[in-house]
Write an enzyme that holds these catalytic residues in place. Structure first.
Site, short mmCIF file in Angstrom:
data_model
loop_
_atom_site.label_atom_id
_atom_site.label_comp_id
_atom_site.label_asym_id
_atom_site.label_seq_id
_atom_site.Cartn_x
_atom_site.Cartn_y
_atom_site.Cartn_z
CG HIS A 1 -2.49 0.18 1.21
ND1 HIS A 1 -3.00 0.68 -0.19
CD2 HIS A 1 -3.99 1.15 1.54
CE1 HIS A 1 -3.99 0.62 -0.33
NE2 HIS A 1 -4.61 0.98 1.32
CG ASN B 1 -9.37 4.70 4.06
OD1 ASN B 1 -8.55 4.07 3.50
ND2 ASN B 1 -9.88 3.88 4.68
CG ASP C 1 -1.86 0.64 -3.44
OD1 ASP C 1 -2.92 -0.03 -2.53
OD2 ASP C 1 -1.63 1.66 -2.98
CG ASN D 1 -11.01 2.91 0.83
OD1 ASN D 1 -12.00 2.68 -0.19
ND2 ASN D 1 -10.70 1.80 1.54
#
Length: 186
Positions: free
Chosen positions: A19, A66, A92, A113
Site C-alpha cells: 500500500h 483513507n 498501488d 480508498n
C-alpha cells in the site's frame, strides 16, 4: 507549478508494504533529484524542487490512506494548483500485475480508498500513475498491508524507477498520449 503525490500510510509499521508504493516512488524521486529537505505541512510531508524553471512539490500525505484527500486538497487550495493538469497521484493498484504501470488522466477510484478520498475533494479528473501490486486470493487488507516477497521485490524496484521516470515526463509536459504509449505496456 506541479504537485506530485505519492499515496501511503505513515509510520515504520507500514514502510515497504504494498500500500506504500506511492511513498516509495516519492522517496526515489527525492533521492534522484537530490532533495534533502522535507517538512511537515498540510498534514503531510512536503518537499520541493525547481525543474526546468518550474516549481514542483512532492507530497506524502500523513493522514493515512483513507483520508489522503484532506492533505492534498489543502496543498491544492493553498498553492492554487489545477488538479486536472498540474497534479499527479502515484498509488498501488491490485488490478495490475506486480511491476506493471498504468497511466490515466481520470476515472473512478477502482475501489482504492485513497483515490476515493481525493475524488470526494477534487473530482475524478487528475493524472494518475497506477503501480501494480498484484491481487490476493485472501484478505485484501492483510494483502495490501503486507510486504512484497523477494521475487516480487525485483520487479517492484524496477517499477518504482519507471514510475519516477514517468512522473518526471509528466512534469515536463510531454504529450500524455506518448507517455501512455511508453509506460502502459502489456
Amino acid at each position: 507549478m506541479k504537485l506530485v503525490v505519492g499515496l501511503g500510510n505513515p509510520g515504520d509499521k507500514y514502510a515497504k508494504t504494498r500500500h506504500n508504493v506511492g511513498f516509495e516512488v516519492i522517496n526515489n524521486l527525492q533521492k534522484e533529484l537530490n532533495i534533502t529537505m522535507e517538512r511537515e505541512k498540510f498534514q503531510g510531508l512536503l518537499s520541493e524542487k525547481t525543474i526546468d524553471g518550474e516549481k514542483v512539490l512532492f507530497l506524502k500525505p500523513l493522514t493515512f490512506m483513507n483520508l489522503s484527500g484532506n492533505s492534498i486538497v489543502a496543498v491544492v487550495n493553498f498553492y492554487k494548483i489545477d488538479p486536472k493538469k498540474d497534479m499527479i497521484v502515484i498509488y498501488d493498484d491490485m488490478d495490475l500485475p506486480v511491476g506493471k504501470l498504468r497511466v490515466k488522466e481520470k476515472g473512478s477510484s477502482g475501489g482504492h480508498n485513497g483515490i476515493k478520498s481525493i475524488i470526494s475533494h477534487l473530482g475524478d479528473e487528475f493524472l494518475r500513475i497506477k503501480c501494480g501490486i498484484g491481487k490476493s486470493k485472501n484478505d485484501t487488507i492483510d494483502f495490501v498491508l503486507g510486504q512484497f516477497d523477494k521475487i516480487e521485490q525485483e520487479a517492484v524496484d524496477e517499477m518504482i524507477k519507471n514510475a519516477s521516470k514517468c512522473a518526471l515526463d509528466m512534469v515536463a509536459d510531454i504529450e500524455l498520449g506518448r507517455i501512455m504509449q511508453k509506460y502502459n505496456k502489456k
